[in-house]
Design a protein around this motif. Structure first.
Motif, PDB file in Angstrom:
ATOM      1  N   SER A  98      88.255 -14.052  -7.314  1.00 26.13           N
ATOM      2  CA  SER A  98      89.194 -14.904  -7.323  1.00 26.13           C
ATOM      3  C   SER A  98      90.651 -13.926  -7.625  1.00 26.13           C
ATOM      4  CB  SER A  98      89.316 -15.931  -8.179  1.00 26.13           C
ATOM      5  OG  SER A  98      89.109 -15.914  -9.530  1.00 26.13           O
ATOM      6  N   LEU A  99      90.529 -13.177  -8.707  1.00 27.06           N
ATOM      7  CA  LEU A  99      91.597 -12.326  -8.737  1.00 27.06           C
ATOM      8  C   LEU A  99      92.007 -11.605  -8.002  1.00 27.06           C
ATOM      9  CD1 LEU A  99      93.813 -11.012 -10.613  1.00 27.06           C
ATOM     10  CD2 LEU A  99      91.579  -9.474 -11.931  1.00 27.06           C
ATOM     11  N   ALA A 100      90.735 -10.777  -7.074  1.00 30.56           N
ATOM     12  CA  ALA A 100      90.985  -9.874  -5.918  1.00 30.56           C
ATOM     13  C   ALA A 100      91.787 -10.746  -4.804  1.00 30.56           C
ATOM     14  CB  ALA A 100      89.647  -9.539  -5.437  1.00 30.56           C
ATOM     15  N   ALA A 101      91.287 -12.039  -4.497  1.00 32.66           N
ATOM     16  CA  ALA A 101      91.822 -12.898  -3.518  1.00 32.66           C
ATOM     17  C   ALA A 101      93.437 -13.040  -3.791  1.00 32.66           C
ATOM     18  CB  ALA A 101      91.069 -14.080  -3.187  1.00 32.66           C
ATOM     19  N   ARG A 102      93.534 -13.382  -5.149  1.00 33.03           N
ATOM     20  CA  ARG A 102      95.162 -13.774  -5.346  1.00 33.03           C
ATOM     21  C   ARG A 102      95.875 -12.407  -5.111  1.00 33.03           C
ATOM     22  NH1 ARG A 102      94.060 -15.145 -11.290  1.00 33.03           N
ATOM     23  NH2 ARG A 102      96.381 -14.868 -11.363  1.00 33.03           N
ATOM     24  N   THR A 103      95.483 -11.564  -5.671  1.00 36.73           N
ATOM     25  CA  THR A 103      96.011 -10.278  -5.567  1.00 36.73           C
ATOM     26  C   THR A 103      96.499 -10.154  -3.753  1.00 36.73           C
ATOM     27  OG1 THR A 103      95.164  -9.083  -7.347  1.00 36.73           O
ATOM     28  CG2 THR A 103      96.123  -7.701  -5.550  1.00 36.73           C
ATOM     29  N   LEU A 104      95.523  -9.956  -3.167  1.00 38.76           N
ATOM     30  CA  LEU A 104      95.764  -9.982  -1.590  1.00 38.76           C
ATOM     31  C   LEU A 104      96.680 -10.970  -1.141  1.00 38.76           C
ATOM     32  CD1 LEU A 104      91.794  -8.967  -0.553  1.00 38.76           C
ATOM     33  CD2 LEU A 104      93.893  -7.341  -0.578  1.00 38.76           C
ATOM     34  N   GLU A 141      78.677  -6.177   1.259  1.00 38.39           N
ATOM     35  CA  GLU A 141      79.768  -5.214   1.677  1.00 38.39           C
ATOM     36  C   GLU A 141      81.120  -5.910   1.889  1.00 38.39           C
ATOM     37  OE1 GLU A 141      82.053  -2.004   2.529  1.00 38.39           O
ATOM     38  OE2 GLU A 141      80.195  -2.277   1.826  1.00 38.39           O
ATOM     39  N   PHE A 142      80.902  -7.367   2.179  1.00 39.81           N
ATOM     40  CA  PHE A 142      82.262  -8.270   2.502  1.00 39.81           C
ATOM     41  C   PHE A 142      82.992  -8.362   1.111  1.00 39.81           C
ATOM     42  CE2 PHE A 142      84.107 -12.378   1.783  1.00 39.81           C
ATOM     43  CZ  PHE A 142      85.320 -12.249   2.947  1.00 39.81           C
ATOM     44  N   HIS A 143      82.038  -8.634   0.189  1.00 41.25           N
ATOM     45  CA  HIS A 143      82.563  -9.173  -1.257  1.00 41.25           C
ATOM     46  C   HIS A 143      82.917  -7.747  -1.981  1.00 41.25           C
ATOM     47  CE1 HIS A 143      81.727 -13.347  -1.375  1.00 41.25           C
ATOM     48  NE2 HIS A 143      80.520 -12.959  -0.689  1.00 41.25           N
ATOM     49  N   ARG A 144      82.391  -6.691  -1.737  1.00 41.30           N
ATOM     50  CA  ARG A 144      82.694  -5.350  -2.261  1.00 41.30           C
ATOM     51  C   ARG A 144      84.149  -5.087  -1.670  1.00 41.30           C
ATOM     52  NH1 ARG A 144      78.861  -2.824  -0.314  1.00 41.30           N
ATOM     53  NH2 ARG A 144      77.727  -2.805  -1.936  1.00 41.30           N
ATOM     54  N   THR A 145      84.470  -5.324  -0.311  1.00 42.46           N
ATOM     55  CA  THR A 145      85.536  -4.812   0.380  1.00 42.46           C
ATOM     56  C   THR A 145      86.637  -5.675  -0.092  1.00 42.46           C
ATOM     57  OG1 THR A 145      84.461  -4.268   2.398  1.00 42.46           O
ATOM     58  CG2 THR A 145      86.445  -4.858   2.565  1.00 42.46           C
ATOM     59  N   LEU A 146      86.304  -7.234  -0.387  1.00 46.62           N
ATOM     60  CA  LEU A 146      87.403  -8.024  -0.889  1.00 46.62           C
ATOM     61  C   LEU A 146      87.879  -7.439  -2.332  1.00 46.62           C
ATOM     62  CD1 LEU A 146      88.932 -10.851  -1.169  1.00 46.62           C
ATOM     63  CD2 LEU A 146      86.889 -11.803  -2.422  1.00 46.62           C
ATOM     64  N   CYS A 147      87.080  -6.930  -3.096  1.00 41.52           N
ATOM     65  CA  CYS A 147      87.418  -6.461  -4.585  1.00 41.52           C
ATOM     66  C   CYS A 147      88.135  -4.922  -4.443  1.00 41.52           C
ATOM     67  CB  CYS A 147      86.163  -6.460  -5.531  1.00 41.52           C
ATOM     68  SG  CYS A 147      85.439  -7.833  -5.726  1.00 41.52           S
ATOM     69  N   ARG A 148      87.521  -3.930  -3.291  1.00 45.77           N
ATOM     70  CA  ARG A 148      88.393  -2.833  -3.064  1.00 45.77           C
ATOM     71  C   ARG A 148      89.622  -3.064  -2.793  1.00 45.77           C
ATOM     72  NH1 ARG A 148      88.719  -0.143   1.413  1.00 45.77           N
ATOM     73  NH2 ARG A 148      86.945  -1.299   2.431  1.00 45.77           N
ATOM     74  N   LEU A 149      89.963  -3.969  -1.822  1.00 46.28           N
ATOM     75  CA  LEU A 149      91.269  -4.079  -1.042  1.00 46.28           C
ATOM     76  C   LEU A 149      92.392  -4.549  -2.027  1.00 46.28           C
ATOM     77  CD1 LEU A 149      90.158  -5.411   2.335  1.00 46.28           C
ATOM     78  CD2 LEU A 149      91.165  -3.184   1.734  1.00 46.28           C
ATOM     79  N   SER A 150      91.670  -5.000  -3.314  1.00 49.92           N
ATOM     80  CA  SER A 150      92.815  -5.633  -4.225  1.00 49.92           C
ATOM     81  C   SER A 150      93.519  -4.312  -4.868  1.00 49.92           C
ATOM     82  CB  SER A 150      92.062  -6.259  -5.375  1.00 49.92           C
ATOM     83  OG  SER A 150      91.395  -5.527  -6.299  1.00 49.92           O
ATOM     84  N   GLY A 151      92.988  -3.059  -4.845  1.00 52.98           N
ATOM     85  CA  GLY A 151      93.359  -2.032  -5.286  1.00 52.98           C
ATOM     86  C   GLY A 151      93.324  -1.807  -6.807  1.00 52.98           C
ATOM     87  N   THR A 154      89.681  -1.310 -11.889  1.00 50.63           N
ATOM     88  CA  THR A 154      88.746  -1.665 -12.903  1.00 50.63           C
ATOM     89  C   THR A 154      88.019  -2.989 -12.575  1.00 50.63           C
ATOM     90  OG1 THR A 154      90.320  -0.982 -14.729  1.00 50.63           O
ATOM     91  CG2 THR A 154      88.846  -3.034 -15.216  1.00 50.63           C
ATOM     92  N   LEU A 155      88.568  -4.056 -11.587  1.00 51.54           N
ATOM     93  CA  LEU A 155      88.089  -4.903 -10.914  1.00 51.54           C
ATOM     94  C   LEU A 155      86.798  -4.567 -10.233  1.00 51.54           C
ATOM     95  CD1 LEU A 155      89.913  -7.980  -9.536  1.00 51.54           C
ATOM     96  CD2 LEU A 155      87.775  -7.030  -8.384  1.00 51.54           C
ATOM     97  N   LEU A 156      87.147  -3.506  -9.637  1.00 42.22           N
ATOM     98  CA  LEU A 156      85.908  -3.166  -8.396  1.00 42.22           C
ATOM     99  C   LEU A 156      84.784  -2.637  -9.361  1.00 42.22           C
ATOM    100  CD1 LEU A 156      84.807  -2.447  -5.814  1.00 42.22           C
ATOM    101  CD2 LEU A 156      86.213  -0.402  -5.846  1.00 42.22           C
ATOM    102  N   HIS A 157      84.976  -1.805 -10.643  1.00 38.15           N
ATOM    103  CA  HIS A 157      84.165  -1.324 -11.345  1.00 38.15           C
ATOM    104  C   HIS A 157      83.308  -2.270 -11.823  1.00 38.15           C
ATOM    105  CE1 HIS A 157      82.035   1.360 -14.284  1.00 38.15           C
ATOM    106  NE2 HIS A 157      82.262   0.666 -14.903  1.00 38.15           N
TER     107      HIS A 157
END
Length: 219
Positions: A98-104, A141-151, A154-157
């Motif tokens: 949800s943090l990744a989605a909010r950031t995007l 891969e979809f969910h990993r991509t969501l996290c990665r695209l947030s930039g 730390t979140l991705l890790h």
């Protein structure tokens, strides 16, 4: 002697650790090596045609991923998740994603990110006709991509540190419920929520997605 399918029978000589890791991970997530099963080094090393040292390296990695756990006297077995652990995993995923989605959602220029997410959803649709393992990989891969695209590295890790547990949770309630959680439509909803630019909506959509997925598995 364990009776396992061809996925665990023999490996090429290059990158033996990586190949053993892939084969064992696949056998665990598919249920071929079922939860609670003790992992006997002599049998597995013979089955995979690798040294016990190479096997131990692969098993250590699987333990770090959360697919294998150590019991009494350090004896390894395939990890068995209970209902509370499933709920906990999806709750933490909800916070991270949800943090990744909010950031995007807040990004002023997110068209490239949205295109990448749509491509990941399309890949999920294509994988629906393929093996369960390929469906799982497309979903992750979809969910990993969501996290990665947030930039947010730390979140991705943190998300990647949960990946083994996520894999285990997917098959908790069997094939039918697992595939229901990988619905293309549910993932299109996530992308659509991010596209609105409404961060609260994006967050609520992810939380709802994770709560629904957990209930589907344990309800």
């Amino acid at each position: 002697m364990m009776a396992l399918t061809a996925s665990l029978l023999g490996l090429e000589k290059k990158s033996l650790r990586e190949q053993a890791l892939i084969a064992l991970r696949s056998a665990i997530t598919s249920g071929e090596l079922e939860p609670g099963r003790h992992l006997v080094e002599t049998e597995l090393s013979e089955m995979l045609q690798i040294s016990r040292g190479t096997l131990r390296e692969a098993l250590r990695q699987l333990e770090q991923e959360g697919l294998v756990s150590a019991g009494a006297r350090g004896r390894l077995s395939v990890r068995h998740l209970d209902v509370k652990e499933i709920r906990d995993i999806f709750a933490v995923r909800g916070v991270l994603e949800s943090l990744a989605a909010r950031t995007l959602s807040d990004m002023p220029d997110k068209e490239a990110a949205l295109a990448e997410l749509r491509a990941a959803v399309e890949n999920m649709g294509n994988a629906a006709k393929l093996s369960l393992e390929e469906q799982i990989e497309a979903d992750l891969e979809f969910h990993r991509t969501l996290c990665r695209l947030s930039g947010n590295e730390t979140l991705l890790h943190q998300w990647e540190s949960l990946e083994g547990s996520i894999r285990m949770s997917i098959m908790f309630a069997g094939l039918e419920r697992a595939t229901r959680n990988m619905s293309v439509g549910r993932h299109h909803d996530i992308v659509a929520a991010i596209e609105t630019g409404d961060a609260a909506k994006a967050r609520e959509t992810i939380i709802g997605h994770m709560d629904g997925a957990a209930e589907n598995l344990v309800g």
